[in-house]
Enzyme design. Structure first.
Site, short mmCIF file in Angstrom:
data_model
loop_
_atom_site.label_atom_id
_atom_site.label_comp_id
_atom_site.label_asym_id
_atom_site.label_seq_id
_atom_site.Cartn_x
_atom_site.Cartn_y
_atom_site.Cartn_z
N CYS A 73 7.02 -6.56 59.31
CA CYS A 73 8.33 -5.91 59.37
C CYS A 73 8.32 -4.83 60.45
O CYS A 73 7.47 -3.95 60.44
CB CYS A 73 8.65 -5.28 58.02
SG CYS A 73 10.15 -4.29 58.06
N CYS A 79 10.33 2.77 56.87
CA CYS A 79 10.97 2.43 55.59
C CYS A 79 10.19 2.98 54.42
O CYS A 79 8.97 3.05 54.44
CB CYS A 79 11.09 0.92 55.49
SG CYS A 79 11.80 0.35 53.95
N CYS A 161 14.39 -7.89 54.67
CA CYS A 161 13.23 -7.22 54.09
C CYS A 161 12.20 -8.29 53.78
O CYS A 161 12.51 -9.30 53.17
CB CYS A 161 13.63 -6.50 52.82
SG CYS A 161 12.20 -5.96 51.86
N GLN A 284 11.19 -8.07 35.20
CA GLN A 284 10.06 -7.91 36.12
C GLN A 284 10.43 -8.41 37.51
O GLN A 284 11.03 -9.48 37.63
CB GLN A 284 8.87 -8.71 35.59
CG GLN A 284 8.32 -8.18 34.28
CD GLN A 284 7.46 -6.96 34.48
OE1 GLN A 284 7.09 -6.60 35.60
NE2 GLN A 284 7.12 -6.30 33.38
N TYR A 313 6.32 -0.67 23.62
CA TYR A 313 6.98 -0.53 24.94
C TYR A 313 7.38 -1.93 25.43
O TYR A 313 7.02 -2.34 26.53
CB TYR A 313 6.06 0.12 25.97
CG TYR A 313 5.38 1.38 25.52
CD1 TYR A 313 5.98 2.62 25.76
CD2 TYR A 313 4.14 1.35 24.88
CE1 TYR A 313 5.35 3.79 25.37
CE2 TYR A 313 3.51 2.52 24.48
CZ TYR A 313 4.12 3.74 24.73
OH TYR A 313 3.49 4.89 24.35
N GLU A 334 10.77 -0.61 21.45
CA GLU A 334 11.24 -0.18 22.76
C GLU A 334 12.31 0.90 22.58
O GLU A 334 13.13 0.83 21.68
CB GLU A 334 11.80 -1.41 23.51
CG GLU A 334 12.75 -1.15 24.64
CD GLU A 334 12.13 -0.41 25.82
OE1 GLU A 334 11.00 -0.72 26.22
OE2 GLU A 334 12.81 0.51 26.32
N CYS A 410 0.55 0.25 34.39
CA CYS A 410 0.95 0.33 35.80
C CYS A 410 0.42 1.63 36.42
O CYS A 410 0.77 1.96 37.55
CB CYS A 410 2.47 0.25 35.93
SG CYS A 410 3.33 1.52 35.00
N1 SAH Z 1 6.63 -5.15 28.98
C1 SAH Z 1 7.96 -4.81 29.32
C2 SAH Z 1 8.10 -3.62 30.24
C3 SAH Z 1 7.35 -2.42 29.92
S1 SAH Z 1 7.80 -1.09 30.97
C4 SAH Z 1 8.64 -5.95 30.02
O1 SAH Z 1 7.97 -6.74 30.66
O2 SAH Z 1 9.84 -6.03 30.00
C5 SAH Z 1 7.71 0.23 29.84
C6 SAH Z 1 8.83 0.24 28.82
O3 SAH Z 1 8.60 1.32 27.93
C7 SAH Z 1 10.22 0.47 29.40
O4 SAH Z 1 11.05 -0.57 28.97
C8 SAH Z 1 10.67 1.82 28.79
O5 SAH Z 1 12.04 1.86 28.50
C9 SAH Z 1 9.85 1.88 27.53
N2 SAH Z 1 9.55 3.20 26.96
C10 SAH Z 1 9.36 4.37 27.60
N3 SAH Z 1 8.97 5.32 26.74
C11 SAH Z 1 8.90 4.75 25.52
C12 SAH Z 1 8.53 5.23 24.22
N4 SAH Z 1 8.17 6.48 24.02
N5 SAH Z 1 8.55 4.36 23.20
C13 SAH Z 1 8.92 3.05 23.39
N6 SAH Z 1 9.26 2.55 24.60
C14 SAH Z 1 9.27 3.39 25.64
#
Ligand code: SAH
Length: 454
Positions: A73, A79, A161, A284, A313, A334, A410
């Site tokens: 790029c 960027c 991009c 994702q 999560y 979540e 992550c």
């Molecule tokens: N595995 C999921 C993404 C995880 S990303 C997927 O593939 O879709 C992390 C996630 O944690 C986000 O969706 C965010 O909203 C959530 N999150 C953040 N803090 C949190 C908490 N204290 N309790 C529960 N979920 C939470």
């Protein structure tokens, strides 16, 4: 040694920082240099000197690194999207693997890390299924779209991009042609006037379905039928919509969606699981590598069909639905209510009946369910945001005595912190895999298997 602004230095870059900046040292004193890559010997100029470190600007490459490549790029340096395009992909993977290993050693306290072969991308370009392009004007008044320059809100006019789907460029060309022909003004952040703020494009790599959503500072789009007519020419066009955002903020999306043509969503799949994706849902961005990451998480979970699994999560339930195919029962937790609605819709869409979802903070829902209802888990999977898990959540997890904990992360620094705590409380780290979901950037995903010590 005291360094000051404008000092000239010669250094060799030995490491890379969080933002992809090169790091080199002189007598132990570290310099951070943007756009310098591991292995470069450079001449640089100090731009800001602090007590224990300094920032410097790359002035001249004295001896380019053997790992240095020509970025595809032309805007790679300006960027804000990519940080390490000038580093060979092979070396990017090494960098990511080392970063995870070092964190697990330094912060996690492991002298040896059971790390498996890194899972890289076959094609580290054109992998993102989602892009959000700001729309504006150049100094001659032409309508432009592209990306913000690093740390600014100046738009770089670039519709091609190298991380996004190749169709994006054609879509943007069509939108700009329509705006130019019908005098539809782009939004101006400074004055708060004008209509079109951003263009959001989502592309289902598996399904071929395309979603285009214009984020507008208004309720309607003039001559919208002309835009629809033009976009519909593209094969796979499935959803054309407006998102209303009249607030003077940096937040890109507003809450309201108005469908101009087609459906309100597109469908795509990861492995055998289908997902309905609306402009507002989280999904994702690299489904090919996500599949590999979740397959690894699934392998680590070692499910036989009789297990009860908690997925904390869980977002829109991507991992939960993946695991449900091999478990007796999955529970997802979540914090975002809309994501849980999506998770339930997606479970129904796939005919998955053994997955249930709860809205709330993992660190509140899990202890409550454990103390009140005496819930049980054979396996707990967590995929927290960058800040990792609250210690109180880790405590409940350990109290529940699952056989295995699969930690998807992550941010390997907070991962290492939590792995250390779990190690001190009965769980041994047995396997680690680094999966690259974001080539050309410094981001990295890791899956870790922790097993309960006998
Ligand atoms: N595995 C999921 C993404 C995880 S990303 C997927 O593939 O879709 C992390 C996630 O944690 C986000 O969706 C965010 O909203 C959530 N999150 C953040 N803090 C949190 C908490 N204290 N309790 C529960 N979920 C939470």
């Amino acid at each position: 040694m005291n360094y000051k602004k404008n000092d000239s230095i010669t250094i060799t870059i030995e490491d890379m920082g969080h933002g992809g900046e090169g790091i080199g040292k002189i007598d132990g004193f570290p310099f951070f240099v943007k756009d310098a890559v591991i292995g470069d010997t450079i001449e640089a100029k100090v731009i800001k000197a602090k007590k224990n470190y300094a920032y410097a600007r790359l002035m001249r490459l004295l001896q380019p690194s053997p790992h240095r490549v020509e970025p595809r790029c032309p805007y790679a340096r300006q960027c804000g999207g990519c940080q390490i395009q000038a580093l060979s992909y092979e070396q990017q993977l090494k960098f990511k693997e080392n970063k995870v290993r070092n964190n697990l050693m330094r912060i996690g306290g492991y002298s040896e890390v059971p790390i498996e072969e890194v899972i890289g991308m076959e094609e580290p370009y054109f992998y993102r299924n989602k892009a959000q392009f700001p729309v504006g004007k150049d100094k001659d008044g032409n309508i432009i779209a592209g990306f913000y320059a690093s740390r600014t809100h100046t738009i770089i006019n670039n519709r091609k991009c190298f991380l996004g789907a190749e169709i994006n460029e054609i879509i943007l060309d069509k939108i700009i042609a329509y705006m130019t022909e019908w005098n539809v003004e782009p939004y101006d952040e400074v004055t708060g006037k004008g209509l079109v703020r951003h263009v959001l494009i989502r592309y289902g790599f598996q399904s071929g379905e395309i979603m285009v959503c214009l984020i507008v500072n208004g309720e309607t789009l003039p001559k919208s039928e002309k835009l629809v007519e033009s976009l519909r020419e593209l094969e796979g066009m499935t959803s054309i919509s407006l998102n209303v955002n009249k607030k003077r903020t940096n937040v890109i999306l507003g809450e309201e969606i108005k469908v101009l043509w087609g459906q309100a969503y597109i469908t795509d799949s990861i492995g055998d699981v289908k997902f309905q994706i609306s402009p507002l849902s989280f999904y994702q961005v690299n489904p090919v590598q996500t599949k590999r990451l979740y397959e690894r998480a699934l392998a680590y979970a070692q499910l036989t069909g009789s297990e009860t699994v908690w997925d904390l999560y869980c977002g829109i339930g991507t991992i939960s639905l993946f695991l449900a195919q091999k478990a007796k029962q999955v529970y997802g937790v979540e914090i975002v209510p809309q994501a849980i609605e999506d998770a339930r819709t997606n479970a129904r869409l796939n005919g998955i009946e053994n997955a249930a979802f709860y809205v709330g903070k993992a660190e509140e829902v899990l202890p409550e369910k454990y103390e009140k209802d005496g819930i049980y888990a054979d396996v707990i999977v967590v995929d927290p945001p960058r800040k990792g898990c609250e210690e109180s959540l880790l405590r409940t997890m350990v109290d529940m005595k699952p056989k295995r904990i699969v930690y998807v992360s992550c941010d390997s620094a907070t991962l290492a912190r939590d792995v250390k705590w779990l190690g001190e409380n009965g769980y041994e780290m047995e396997r680690v895999t680094v999966v690259d979901q974001f080539g050309m950037t410094v981001h990295v995903e890791t899956a870790v298997l922790l097993v309960r010590k006998p």
